[in-house]
Design a protein around this motif. Structure first.
Motif, short mmCIF file in Angstrom:
data_model
loop_
_atom_site.label_atom_id
_atom_site.label_comp_id
_atom_site.label_asym_id
_atom_site.label_seq_id
_atom_site.Cartn_x
_atom_site.Cartn_y
_atom_site.Cartn_z
N ARG A 10 5.34 25.21 28.73
CA ARG A 10 5.18 25.27 27.32
C ARG A 10 6.00 26.51 26.73
O ARG A 10 7.11 26.19 25.84
N ARG A 11 6.40 27.37 27.48
CA ARG A 11 7.34 28.64 27.18
C ARG A 11 8.66 28.08 27.28
O ARG A 11 9.46 28.21 26.47
N ARG A 12 8.81 27.32 28.47
CA ARG A 12 10.29 26.83 28.50
C ARG A 12 10.62 25.57 27.38
O ARG A 12 11.57 25.46 27.03
N GLU A 13 9.69 24.80 27.00
CA GLU A 13 9.85 24.04 26.06
C GLU A 13 10.04 24.45 24.62
O GLU A 13 10.99 24.39 23.99
N ASN A 14 9.24 25.76 24.33
CA ASN A 14 9.55 26.33 23.11
C ASN A 14 11.11 27.10 23.05
O ASN A 14 11.65 27.04 22.07
N PHE A 15 11.29 27.37 24.18
CA PHE A 15 12.67 28.25 24.45
C PHE A 15 13.55 27.20 24.02
O PHE A 15 14.53 27.26 23.48
N VAL A 17 13.73 24.41 22.60
CA VAL A 17 13.80 23.97 21.04
C VAL A 17 14.59 24.92 20.31
O VAL A 17 15.30 24.52 19.42
N LEU A 18 14.04 26.25 20.33
CA LEU A 18 14.69 27.12 19.62
C LEU A 18 16.32 27.38 20.03
O LEU A 18 17.25 27.61 19.14
N PHE A 41 9.92 35.05 25.41
CA PHE A 41 10.32 35.06 24.15
C PHE A 41 11.87 34.49 23.89
O PHE A 41 12.45 34.43 24.96
N PHE A 42 12.31 34.06 22.88
CA PHE A 42 13.56 33.62 22.63
C PHE A 42 14.46 35.00 22.07
O PHE A 42 14.05 35.20 20.69
N SER A 63 8.01 37.50 14.76
CA SER A 63 8.91 37.75 15.73
C SER A 63 8.42 39.03 16.07
O SER A 63 7.42 39.81 15.50
#
Length: 93
Positions: A10-15, A17-18, A41-42, A63
């Motif tokens: 999930r963290r890798r997917e979120n990163f 996307v951003l 975080f990104f 943020s």
């Protein structure tokens, strides 16, 4: 139970996307993810971290402002070296 691999994914997917949304490479202080990375975080490099954070907040975007102030135990020479990073890099969860 918590599935660590699910969190990593999930963290890798979120990163990702951003990372895709931010087209300006100057806003990205680091390269992409390597296979073993699990981002917390990104990181987003902006000219005025506090003002940009306020803008995000007004839009309902959260943020994190990590490391804005130096830790008292950190050597002064290192504080000077990383100060530009502390003042410019904002963390987007």
């Amino acid at each position: 139970l918590v599935d660590p691999q699910r969190i990593i994914n999930r963290r890798r997917e979120n990163f990702a996307v951003l990372d895709e949304m931010v087209q300006d490479s100057e806003l990205k202080p680091f390269g992409g993810l390597t296979p073993e990375m699990c981002p917390m975080f990104f990181p987003l490099a902006v000219s005025d971290k506090l003002a940009f954070r306020e803008e995000l907040s007004r839009e309902g975007i959260g943020s994190t402002n990590l490391w804005y102030h130096p830790h008292p135990a950190c050597p002064e020479e290192l504080n000077r070296e990383v100060e530009p990073w502390r003042k410019r890099v904002l963390q987007i969860p």
